[in-house]
Design a protein around this motif. Sequence first.
Motif, short mmCIF file in Angstrom:
data_model
loop_
_atom_site.label_atom_id
_atom_site.label_comp_id
_atom_site.label_asym_id
_atom_site.label_seq_id
_atom_site.Cartn_x
_atom_site.Cartn_y
_atom_site.Cartn_z
N ASP A 189 30.61 37.04 32.13
CA ASP A 189 29.68 35.94 31.84
C ASP A 189 30.40 34.69 31.33
N ILE A 190 31.47 34.88 30.56
CA ILE A 190 32.16 33.71 30.00
C ILE A 190 33.44 33.36 30.77
N LEU A 191 33.80 34.17 31.76
CA LEU A 191 35.04 33.94 32.51
C LEU A 191 35.01 32.60 33.23
N GLU A 192 36.03 31.80 32.98
CA GLU A 192 36.25 30.55 33.72
C GLU A 192 37.53 30.74 34.53
N GLU A 193 37.36 30.98 35.81
CA GLU A 193 38.54 31.26 36.64
C GLU A 193 39.47 30.06 36.63
N PRO A 194 40.77 30.29 36.44
CA PRO A 194 41.73 29.18 36.34
C PRO A 194 41.92 28.48 37.68
N THR A 195 42.12 27.17 37.60
CA THR A 195 42.43 26.38 38.81
C THR A 195 43.93 26.25 39.00
N ILE A 196 44.69 26.40 37.90
CA ILE A 196 46.15 26.33 37.99
C ILE A 196 46.70 27.68 37.54
N ALA A 197 46.89 28.55 38.49
CA ALA A 197 47.39 29.90 38.19
C ALA A 197 47.74 30.58 39.50
N LEU A 198 48.56 31.59 39.40
CA LEU A 198 48.82 32.45 40.55
C LEU A 198 47.73 33.52 40.54
N THR A 199 46.85 33.48 41.53
CA THR A 199 45.73 34.42 41.60
C THR A 199 46.08 35.56 42.55
N ILE A 200 45.96 36.79 42.04
CA ILE A 200 46.32 37.97 42.83
C ILE A 200 45.18 38.98 42.77
N SER A 201 44.81 39.51 43.91
CA SER A 201 43.75 40.51 43.97
C SER A 201 44.23 41.84 43.41
N ILE A 202 43.37 42.50 42.64
CA ILE A 202 43.74 43.81 42.10
C ILE A 202 43.66 44.89 43.17
N GLN A 203 43.25 44.52 44.38
CA GLN A 203 43.25 45.49 45.48
C GLN A 203 44.68 45.79 45.96
N LEU A 204 45.62 44.90 45.63
CA LEU A 204 47.01 45.14 45.99
C LEU A 204 47.57 46.24 45.10
N SER A 205 48.63 46.88 45.58
CA SER A 205 49.28 47.91 44.76
C SER A 205 50.01 47.24 43.61
N MET A 206 50.34 48.01 42.58
CA MET A 206 51.05 47.47 41.43
C MET A 206 52.40 46.90 41.85
N GLU A 207 53.08 47.60 42.77
CA GLU A 207 54.39 47.13 43.24
C GLU A 207 54.26 45.81 43.97
N GLU A 208 53.19 45.66 44.76
CA GLU A 208 52.99 44.41 45.50
C GLU A 208 52.68 43.26 44.55
N ILE A 209 51.91 43.55 43.51
CA ILE A 209 51.57 42.50 42.54
C ILE A 209 52.82 42.02 41.81
N VAL A 210 53.64 42.96 41.36
CA VAL A 210 54.87 42.59 40.65
C VAL A 210 55.80 41.80 41.57
N ALA A 211 55.96 42.25 42.80
CA ALA A 211 56.84 41.55 43.74
C ALA A 211 56.33 40.14 44.01
N THR A 212 55.01 39.96 44.07
CA THR A 212 54.43 38.64 44.30
C THR A 212 54.73 37.71 43.14
N ILE A 213 54.62 38.21 41.93
CA ILE A 213 54.90 37.39 40.74
C ILE A 213 56.37 37.00 40.69
N VAL A 214 57.24 37.97 40.93
CA VAL A 214 58.68 37.71 40.91
C VAL A 214 59.05 36.62 41.92
N LYS A 215 58.52 36.74 43.11
CA LYS A 215 58.84 35.79 44.18
C LYS A 215 58.27 34.41 43.87
#
Length: 227
Positions: A189-215
């Motif tokens: 209800d109070i979530l304000e999705e950020p406009t300046i951020a790296l947005t990643i779906s939680i449907q990705l695997s943990m390894e894919e999420i970490v690799a995306t952040i690193v890159k």
Amino acid sequence: MPNNKPAIILTSINAINGFIFSAEISNIKSNKQANNMSSINEVSYDIKIKANSMSKQENKAIIIMGVSGVGKTTIGKLLAEATGLSFYDGDDYHSSANVAKMAAGNALNDIDRQEWLEKLHELLQTQFTRQGCILACSALKEKYRKVLASNLASVNFVYLQGSYQEVLKRLEERKGHYMKADLLQSQFDILEEPTIALTISIQLSMEEIVATIVKHFSLSTQFKTKQ
């Protein structure tokens, strides 16, 4: 007669033993030297080698944000293992009153969160002067994120995005945490999705999420992440 050409700068970047080497080639002089056999063009180079330490990456604060249940702590710890940066869980910095309030099924308000956010900002300031760090923090509103990032040169938000149903399923399966599943709706209800951020779906695997952040943030890693 000597032919003085304009200086040429050649920059070559190579990671060797933790250093970046750039070669600056200048003062190129071409001299024609004659002998009995042929004319030989000799080119002399004045090469200046510059070494810039790469042993410590640029200090960065990486804040893993999102509602409870998206995997902030898990991803933060994995990212810390990959990069060598220190990890801090924002939940550990709540006051006992905040923890008791959430455990009783009551959502925190802005006043409850203010002191907590200030503690986390102090933590970020301290860690930023060292190496930087990774922080798991809900950071649900824009004004919360402004408190966290205040007066810091490089704060990067990673927003783990999931639907209410996806996150609810995770919370219902989780044990030993004071955040109850019925508080999830209050966070959305109070979530304000950020406009300046790296947005990643939680449907990705943990390894894919970490690799995306690193890159995305060009982080140095202690081992190769799976692509």
